[in-house]
Design a protein around this motif. Structure first.
Motif, PDB file in Angstrom:
ATOM      1  N   ASP A 136      -4.560 -11.320  17.320  1.00 51.93           N
ATOM      2  CA  ASP A 136      -3.167 -10.981  17.635  1.00 51.93           C
ATOM      3  C   ASP A 136      -2.295 -12.230  17.709  1.00 51.93           C
ATOM      4  N   SER A 137      -2.853 -13.344  18.154  1.00 50.76           N
ATOM      5  CA  SER A 137      -2.071 -14.584  18.254  1.00 50.76           C
ATOM      6  C   SER A 137      -1.717 -15.134  16.875  1.00 50.76           C
ATOM      7  N   HIS A 138      -2.529 -14.805  15.881  1.00 53.70           N
ATOM      8  CA  HIS A 138      -2.250 -15.278  14.530  1.00 53.70           C
ATOM      9  C   HIS A 138      -1.151 -14.469  13.851  1.00 53.70           C
ATOM     10  N   ARG A 139      -1.048 -13.177  14.186  1.00 57.57           N
ATOM     11  CA  ARG A 139      -0.206 -12.264  13.420  1.00 57.57           C
ATOM     12  C   ARG A 139       1.264 -12.679  13.430  1.00 57.57           C
ATOM     13  N   LYS A 140       1.760 -13.170  14.568  1.00 60.19           N
ATOM     14  CA  LYS A 140       3.164 -13.571  14.630  1.00 60.19           C
ATOM     15  C   LYS A 140       3.414 -14.820  13.794  1.00 60.19           C
ATOM     16  N   VAL A 141       2.502 -15.782  13.886  1.00 60.30           N
ATOM     17  CA  VAL A 141       2.658 -17.018  13.118  1.00 60.30           C
ATOM     18  C   VAL A 141       2.634 -16.723  11.623  1.00 60.30           C
ATOM     19  N   LEU A 142       1.793 -15.762  11.213  1.00 61.01           N
ATOM     20  CA  LEU A 142       1.644 -15.437   9.794  1.00 61.01           C
ATOM     21  C   LEU A 142       2.631 -14.368   9.327  1.00 61.01           C
ATOM     22  N   LYS A 143       3.565 -13.968  10.186  1.00 64.59           N
ATOM     23  CA  LYS A 143       4.655 -13.035   9.852  1.00 64.59           C
ATOM     24  C   LYS A 143       4.150 -11.644   9.475  1.00 64.59           C
ATOM     25  N   ILE A 144       3.070 -11.213  10.092  1.00 67.83           N
ATOM     26  CA  ILE A 144       2.547  -9.874   9.799  1.00 67.83           C
ATOM     27  C   ILE A 144       2.460  -9.032  11.068  1.00 67.83           C
ATOM     28  N   ASP A 145       3.072  -9.493  12.168  1.00 69.01           N
ATOM     29  CA  ASP A 145       2.933  -8.802  13.446  1.00 69.01           C
ATOM     30  C   ASP A 145       3.673  -7.470  13.472  1.00 69.01           C
ATOM     31  N   ARG A 146       4.682  -7.273  12.621  1.00 70.81           N
ATOM     32  CA  ARG A 146       5.481  -6.043  12.637  1.00 70.81           C
ATOM     33  C   ARG A 146       5.054  -5.052  11.556  1.00 70.81           C
ATOM     34  N   PHE A 147       3.909  -5.310  10.915  1.00 69.61           N
ATOM     35  CA  PHE A 147       3.511  -4.475   9.787  1.00 69.61           C
ATOM     36  C   PHE A 147       2.109  -3.901  10.006  1.00 69.61           C
ATOM     37  N   ASP A 148       1.957  -2.677   9.538  1.00 69.52           N
ATOM     38  CA  ASP A 148       0.657  -2.021   9.559  1.00 69.52           C
ATOM     39  C   ASP A 148       0.001  -2.242   8.208  1.00 69.52           C
ATOM     40  N   ILE A 149      -0.908  -3.182   8.136  1.00 68.48           N
ATOM     41  CA  ILE A 149      -1.519  -3.573   6.868  1.00 68.48           C
ATOM     42  C   ILE A 149      -3.028  -3.394   6.947  1.00 68.48           C
ATOM     43  N   PRO A 150      -3.693  -3.270   5.803  1.00 64.10           N
ATOM     44  CA  PRO A 150      -5.162  -3.200   5.818  1.00 64.10           C
ATOM     45  C   PRO A 150      -5.757  -4.466   6.420  1.00 64.10           C
ATOM     46  N   GLY A 151      -6.913  -4.346   6.996  1.00 58.77           N
ATOM     47  CA  GLY A 151      -7.563  -5.509   7.571  1.00 58.77           C
ATOM     48  C   GLY A 151      -7.882  -6.544   6.517  1.00 58.77           C
ATOM     49  N   PRO A 152      -7.434  -7.794   6.696  1.00 58.20           N
ATOM     50  CA  PRO A 152      -7.697  -8.836   5.683  1.00 58.20           C
ATOM     51  C   PRO A 152      -9.175  -9.065   5.411  1.00 58.20           C
ATOM     52  N   GLU A 153     -10.033  -8.640   6.343  1.00 57.52           N
ATOM     53  CA  GLU A 153     -11.468  -8.833   6.126  1.00 57.52           C
ATOM     54  C   GLU A 153     -12.011  -7.914   5.036  1.00 57.52           C
ATOM     55  N   ASN A 154     -11.231  -6.887   4.641  1.00 54.73           N
ATOM     56  CA  ASN A 154     -11.692  -5.942   3.624  1.00 54.73           C
ATOM     57  C   ASN A 154     -11.102  -6.206   2.240  1.00 54.73           C
ATOM     58  N   LEU A 155     -10.325  -7.256   2.104  1.00 53.72           N
ATOM     59  CA  LEU A 155      -9.694  -7.539   0.816  1.00 53.72           C
ATOM     60  C   LEU A 155     -10.735  -7.957  -0.218  1.00 53.72           C
ATOM     61  N   LEU A 156     -10.512  -7.542  -1.469  1.00 53.35           N
ATOM     62  CA  LEU A 156     -11.412  -7.907  -2.561  1.00 53.35           C
ATOM     63  C   LEU A 156     -11.105  -9.319  -3.025  1.00 53.35           C
ATOM     64  N   GLY A 157     -12.110  -9.991  -3.568  1.00 56.38           N
ATOM     65  CA  GLY A 157     -11.881 -11.329  -4.097  1.00 56.38           C
ATOM     66  C   GLY A 157     -13.175 -12.078  -4.294  1.00 56.38           C
ATOM     67  N   GLY A 158     -13.139 -13.038  -5.203  1.00 58.67           N
ATOM     68  CA  GLY A 158     -14.321 -13.835  -5.477  1.00 58.67           C
ATOM     69  C   GLY A 158     -14.912 -13.518  -6.834  1.00 58.67           C
ATOM     70  N   SER A 159     -15.913 -14.272  -7.221  1.00 60.41           N
ATOM     71  CA  SER A 159     -16.492 -14.161  -8.555  1.00 60.41           C
ATOM     72  C   SER A 159     -17.203 -12.828  -8.782  1.00 60.41           C
ATOM     73  N   HIS A 160     -17.596 -12.121  -7.700  1.00 57.96           N
ATOM     74  CA  HIS A 160     -18.310 -10.860  -7.852  1.00 57.96           C
ATOM     75  C   HIS A 160     -17.365  -9.668  -7.937  1.00 57.96           C
ATOM     76  N   HIS A 161     -16.046  -9.921  -7.937  1.00 59.74           N
ATOM     77  CA  HIS A 161     -15.064  -8.848  -8.096  1.00 59.74           C
ATOM     78  C   HIS A 161     -14.268  -9.075  -9.376  1.00 59.74           C
ATOM     79  N   LYS A 162     -13.757  -7.974  -9.956  1.00 64.57           N
ATOM     80  CA  LYS A 162     -13.011  -8.071 -11.213  1.00 64.57           C
ATOM     81  C   LYS A 162     -11.607  -8.614 -10.999  1.00 64.57           C
ATOM     82  N   TYR A 163     -11.095  -8.542  -9.799  1.00 67.97           N
ATOM     83  CA  TYR A 163      -9.790  -9.119  -9.482  1.00 67.97           C
ATOM     84  C   TYR A 163      -9.747  -9.400  -7.990  1.00 67.97           C
ATOM     85  N   SER A 164      -8.734 -10.144  -7.547  1.00 67.49           N
ATOM     86  CA  SER A 164      -8.589 -10.499  -6.141  1.00 67.49           C
ATOM     87  C   SER A 164      -7.398  -9.775  -5.534  1.00 67.49           C
TER      88      SER A 164
END
Length: 706
Positions: free
Chosen positions: A649-677
């Motif tokens: 929660d302390s990071h969200r304000k600094v990163l300008k995402i505190d007012r938005f309902d977004i998917p958890g960044p831990e679930n984002l796709l990316g890396g050489s084993h994915h077709k896109y990031s």
């Protein structure tokens, strides 16, 4: 999701990838050689020598003279591409070309017209479809539908994508984007005009049905004024109604312009880039890249029957020829590799013809570029050529001599035939459009919610800076490299400085005018005043890239890193002519020292004044929680968050995402084993998930540069 034609596009479940459409190599490019000399040229030389021997019976001087002239022609003309074309134009009749722009109009239902009295044509306007924004399944449906339409093409066809201009009021009616047109041309039976007209109308009616199934609605153009405007544009006469007599200054400009050979002069300077080969797998992405440059250009694609016989038989014959040539060229590795690619693509075409019933056509694809001055034209040509090469499109510049007045101008004076099946042609038709967002700039990817194309130009924002965060293997460095490459190719910036502590960047990424430094050597170069003057920056065709690769002992010395920051600050302050991108990878190395963190914060606050965009890249969000480093995030216009597991929660304000309902960044796709990031992008007022798209050719460059 609704597309412009009103057709409902179903958005599949999350995880579908963007289609990457393979384009074949140009099988006409290969010419059989012996020790590097084309066989046909050698045969002509041998024939000439035989004639010389026969003439020796008449007289030795005549024979020697004939042999000398023959050898001179061979080495000065037949071995030089431009001179060879000039000679061919003198000794070989050009014949009739269906693309001549001398047109006489016959009022027949208001929209048919005759080209040069021999060909009957009809032109349609094609409202664009946002195909780049669609998922793979929807794109495949569109491309399949267009392929079916082309398979039913009996006449010649031309597709035009013309840059914004008032063409018969179309810019007011359809907006300011590029306008796409489709022309069908058939031979005219002058003894029975009605029969030719009915044949053309029936074919266009049938094709319109297939275009409609694909989501494109053909709009007939029946206004003489609009037709004349389109034909004038195709002939290169952008505004023929306002041609005035030249004054003395214009004559001087013409004399000065003679050093730029590849243009033709009407009321603007123009040149054609003809696509001669390709290794592209990016589909319609090339149009999006070109449009992101915000330059005036037209795309002209011509489709002609490859042979009068069966497409499958034609492909089989070419395949047999190439396999035979391959067996005789195994000693030449370069030719062998090229023939292997052609054989592979011909086999794919054969399969396409057998299994899907596709046809093959000869196409010619040209990109016409405009400018008000030949020097500007030359610069634009270089930008567009290098950008197309980034995607795998290889072009040849129009080699016509300088023309100051276009008369009987043909669309393709240097026609490069290119064999494609209908499925491949469908992927490059210049009729797709992406939605222009509020930001003009390079294309980053697709908004995962709205399915709209996302563009970004840091130099048009309130703050020029950005912050990129993500764990190892999340795709953040890959994204940064793509962003830098596209920014340089599109002309958004001409200067780049990269702090690269983990040796992830290479001059192979950026081509010419790139240099690598250690921290000490970079500081020394700045202090010694080694830099380009403003005039040199303004006239330089190529960008300037500097990569700072610190040595191990330099990475551990905060004092030396402080000197580097001071040198970077000086470079930023002295930057007065071109936009500068400064990328600081592994930013935590700088932030670990309080003095260095303060200096970096000061640079970020003042960067806009010096036309500099600072990209800070880090793995850990904790690096930006302190009072000093939090200013870096607050003064960044865009925050790009790739997969990471430590956002609290302390990071969200600094990163300008505190007012938005977004998917958890831990679930984002990316890396050489994915077709896109994927990444979450926020500017404080809007936050969305972005799918990062790349072409296969960009992927190849990145892999080769490691």
């Amino acid at each position: 999701m609704e597309n412009p034609s009103g057709r409902r596009v179903e958005v599949p479940e999350r995880g579908s990838e963007l289609i990457k459409h393979h384009l074949p190599t140009n099988v006409y490019q290969y010419k059989a050689t012996i020790s590097g000399f084309p066989i046909m040229d050698l045969l002509l030389l041998i024939i000439s020598m035989c004639i010389s021997l026969l003439l020796s019976r008449v007289g030795l001087i005549v024979s020697v003279l004939w042999a000398s002239v023959s050898i001179l022609i061979f080495f000065t003309i037949w071995r030089n591409k431009d001179n060879r074309k000039a000679l061919a134009g003198m000794i070989i009749p050009k014949g009739e070309k269906s693309l001549a722009i001398e047109a006489s109009f016959l009022e027949y239902n208001g929209h048919l017209f005759v080209n040069s009295g021999r060909f009957l044509s009809i032109i349609f306007h094609i409202p664009g479809l946002y195909i780049l924004s669609m998922r793979r399944e929807s794109q495949e449906d569109v491309l399949t539908g267009l392929s079916d339409a082309l398979n039913r093409l009996k006449s010649n066809a031309d597709f035009f994508s013309l840059h914004p201009a008032d063409i018969g009021g179309f810019s007011r009616r359809f907006g300011e984007n590029h306008h796409s047109y489709f022309r069908i041309t058939t031979s005219l039976d002058q003894s029975n005009f009605a029969s030719s007209a009915n044949k053309l109308l029936n074919e266009s009616s049938e094709l319109a049905q297939y275009f409609n199934k694909s989501g494109f609605q053909l709009v007939e153009i029946g206004t003489r004024e609009v037709l004349m405007d389109i034909l004038n544009r195709l002939s290169g006469q952008v505004n023929p109604k306002n041609q005035n007599k030249m004054d003395g200054d214009q004559i001087k400009e013409k004399i000065k312009a003679r050093q730029y050979a590849n243009y033709a002069k009407t009321d603007k300077y123009t040149t054609n880039l003809v696509v001669k080969n390709s290794s592209s797998s990016s589909g319609p992405f090339y149009q999006t890249l070109l449009e992101s440059m915000n330059l005036p250009f037209d795309i002209i694609l011509s489709i002609r029957k490859a042979s009068s016989g069966n497409s499958l038989q034609y492909v089989n014959r070419l395949l047999s020829e190439r396999k035979t040539e391959y067996r005789f060229s195994r000693g030449m590795s370069r030719e062998t590799e090229y023939l292997q690619r052609q054989i592979s693509d011909l086999e794919s075409m054969k399969l396409s013809c057998e299994k899907q019933g596709n046809k093959v056509f000869d196409i010619t694809m040209a990109i016409r570029i405009y400018a008000d001055h030949p020097a500007i034209l030359n610069s634009r040509v270089q930008r567009i050529r290098t950008s197309l090469e980034l995607l795998g499109f290889y072009t040849e510049q129009n080699s016509r001599a300088i023309l100051h007045k276009l008369k009987n101008f043909y669309l393709y004076p240097d026609r490069q035939k290119y064999l494609m099946d209908t499925q491949s042609i469908a992927g490059i038709l210049p009729i797709y459009r992406d939605e222009s967002g509020s930001d003009e700039g390079i294309v980053l990817g697709i908004d995962d919610l709205s399915e709209k194309v996302v563009r970004y130009n840091p130099f048009t924002q309130n703050s020029y800076n950005s912050l990129i965060i993500g764990e190892t293997g999340s795709g953040k460095s890959y994204f940064t490299k793509i962003f830098l490459m596209r920014s340089l190719q599109s002309g958004i910036c001409r200067k780049v400085i990269i702090f690269d502590p983990l040796n992830e960047y290479s001059c192979k990424l950026f081509g010419s005018n790139c240099k690598e430094y250690s921290v000490g050597s970079y500081v020394e170069s700045v202090l010694s005043g080694i830099k380009k003057t403003d005039d040199e920056w303004q006239t330089s065709v190529y960008p300037d890239i500097r990569i700072i690769k610190p040595e191990i002992e330099e990475l551990e010395n905060d004092e030396i890193l402080g000197e580097m920051l001071a040198a970077l600050n000086r470079s930023m302050i002295e930057n007065q002519s071109e936009s500068l991108l400064l990328a600081i990878d592994e930013c935590h190395i700088i932030l670990r020292n309080l003095s260095n963190a303060k200096l970096l914060g000061t640079m970020i606050r003042h960067s806009r004044h010096y036309k500099t965009s600072i990209m800070n890249i880090s793995q850990n969000t904790d690096d930006f929680l302190s009072r000093t480093s939090s200013n870096i995030a607050y003064n960044s216009n865009r925050i790009f968050i790739f997969r990471t597991r430590n956002i609290s929660d302390s990071h969200r304000k600094v990163l300008k995402i505190d007012r938005f309902d977004i998917p958890g960044p831990e679930n984002l796709l990316g890396g050489s084993h994915h077709k896109y990031s994927e990444c979450v992008v926020s500017d404080g007022t809007y936050c969305h998930t972005l799918r990062v798209i790349t072409s296969n050719f960009e992927d190849k460059i990145l892999k080769e540069s490691v």
